[in-house]
Design a protein around this motif. Structure first.
Motif, PDB file in Angstrom:
ATOM      1  N   TYR A  95      20.510 -10.522  23.087  1.00 42.18           N
ATOM      2  CA  TYR A  95      21.435 -10.702  21.971  1.00 42.18           C
ATOM      3  C   TYR A  95      22.657 -11.524  22.371  1.00 42.18           C
ATOM      4  O   TYR A  95      23.183 -12.285  21.568  1.00 42.18           O
ATOM      5  CB  TYR A  95      21.876  -9.340  21.431  1.00 42.18           C
ATOM      6  N   THR A 102      13.560 -15.670  18.634  1.00 41.88           N
ATOM      7  CA  THR A 102      14.151 -15.234  17.367  1.00 41.88           C
ATOM      8  C   THR A 102      15.667 -15.221  17.436  1.00 41.88           C
ATOM      9  O   THR A 102      16.346 -15.754  16.554  1.00 41.88           O
ATOM     10  CB  THR A 102      13.631 -13.830  16.989  1.00 41.88           C
ATOM     11  N   LYS A 103      16.208 -14.591  18.463  1.00 39.35           N
ATOM     12  CA  LYS A 103      17.672 -14.504  18.587  1.00 39.35           C
ATOM     13  C   LYS A 103      18.283 -15.886  18.781  1.00 39.35           C
ATOM     14  O   LYS A 103      19.354 -16.174  18.272  1.00 39.35           O
ATOM     15  CB  LYS A 103      18.072 -13.591  19.736  1.00 39.35           C
ATOM     16  N   ARG A 157      18.587 -18.178  15.434  1.00 40.22           N
ATOM     17  CA  ARG A 157      19.643 -17.886  14.456  1.00 40.22           C
ATOM     18  C   ARG A 157      20.835 -18.824  14.576  1.00 40.22           C
ATOM     19  O   ARG A 157      21.602 -18.964  13.638  1.00 40.22           O
ATOM     20  CB  ARG A 157      20.088 -16.433  14.590  1.00 40.22           C
ATOM     21  N   ALA A 172      15.578 -16.180   7.942  1.00 43.60           N
ATOM     22  CA  ALA A 172      16.284 -15.416   8.972  1.00 43.60           C
ATOM     23  C   ALA A 172      16.613 -14.013   8.468  1.00 43.60           C
ATOM     24  O   ALA A 172      16.449 -13.029   9.199  1.00 43.60           O
ATOM     25  CB  ALA A 172      17.551 -16.143   9.396  1.00 43.60           C
ATOM     26  N   LEU A 173      17.057 -13.910   7.216  1.00 46.34           N
ATOM     27  CA  LEU A 173      17.359 -12.600   6.644  1.00 46.34           C
ATOM     28  C   LEU A 173      16.097 -11.753   6.571  1.00 46.34           C
ATOM     29  O   LEU A 173      16.098 -10.584   6.940  1.00 46.34           O
ATOM     30  CB  LEU A 173      17.979 -12.746   5.254  1.00 46.34           C
ATOM     31  N   GLU A 178      13.500 -11.956   8.393  1.00 46.76           N
ATOM     32  CA  GLU A 178      13.140 -11.589   9.762  1.00 46.76           C
ATOM     33  C   GLU A 178      14.006 -10.440  10.276  1.00 46.76           C
ATOM     34  O   GLU A 178      13.514  -9.518  10.922  1.00 46.76           O
ATOM     35  CB  GLU A 178      13.292 -12.814  10.656  1.00 46.76           C
ATOM     36  N   GLN A 179      15.306 -10.490   9.981  1.00 47.40           N
ATOM     37  CA  GLN A 179      16.200  -9.428  10.411  1.00 47.40           C
ATOM     38  C   GLN A 179      15.849  -8.103   9.734  1.00 47.40           C
ATOM     39  O   GLN A 179      15.869  -7.047  10.366  1.00 47.40           O
ATOM     40  CB  GLN A 179      17.649  -9.804  10.125  1.00 47.40           C
ATOM     41  N   ASP A 235      12.724  -6.807  11.317  1.00 40.62           N
ATOM     42  CA  ASP A 235      13.050  -6.259  12.631  1.00 40.62           C
ATOM     43  C   ASP A 235      13.639  -4.862  12.487  1.00 40.62           C
ATOM     44  O   ASP A 235      13.259  -3.935  13.210  1.00 40.62           O
ATOM     45  CB  ASP A 235      14.021  -7.197  13.353  1.00 40.62           C
ATOM     46  N   ALA A 236      14.556  -4.688  11.543  1.00 41.67           N
ATOM     47  CA  ALA A 236      15.154  -3.368  11.304  1.00 41.67           C
ATOM     48  C   ALA A 236      14.086  -2.375  10.869  1.00 41.67           C
ATOM     49  O   ALA A 236      14.076  -1.221  11.319  1.00 41.67           O
ATOM     50  CB  ALA A 236      16.247  -3.473  10.251  1.00 41.67           C
TER      51      ALA A 236
END
Length: 127
Positions: A20, A52-53, A56, A71-72, A74-75, A78-79
């Motif tokens: 991150y 991925t990180k 962004r 991207a949203l 994907e986030q 991920d969550a």
């Protein structure tokens, strides 16, 4: 320490929270090289996380660029993957139609995000 142990130690160091902090500052070539090494060592999920990180912070035209909407999505995915009781749905017919991403936590517990677009859905230049 032999080569195998050294590579394993390297992989374990570079598969944690470091992703991150460091991934956004690497160039596409640097992150690709690191991801290739991690994949070769069997750390496919970690390699994907680095890409991925990193992506962004890529600009349009860069190798790993993704649109803000992607991207949203994907986030949120991920969550959802990290939280077993939460499911990401692209829509929920009873309550939310197409154009919504819904984090569903069972029962009636959910969080919906509405997609905002600048053009109709049949326009190929829509963002």
């Amino acid at each position: 320490m032999n080569t195998t142990d050294a590579l394993e130690a390297f992989a374990l160091t570079w598969t944690g929270d470091l992703t991150y902090d460091v991934a956004p500052s690497l160039s596409c070539h640097e992150v690709d090289t690191l991801a290739t090494l991690l994949r070769a060592l069997g750390y496919t999920a970690a390699a994907d996380a680095w890409i991925t990180k990193h992506s962004r912070n890529d600009d349009e035209g860069d190798a790993h660029y993704v649109t803000p909407a992607a991207a949203l999505r994907e986030q949120l995915a991920d969550a959802s993957d990290r939280t077993p009781w939460v499911e990401l749905r692209e829509e929920e017919p009873d309550a939310f139609a197409a154009g919504h991403m819904v984090l569903h936590a069972g029962g009636r517990n959910r969080f919906a995000i509405t997609e905002q677009c600048d053009r109709p859905s049949d326009d190929p230049d829509r963002t």
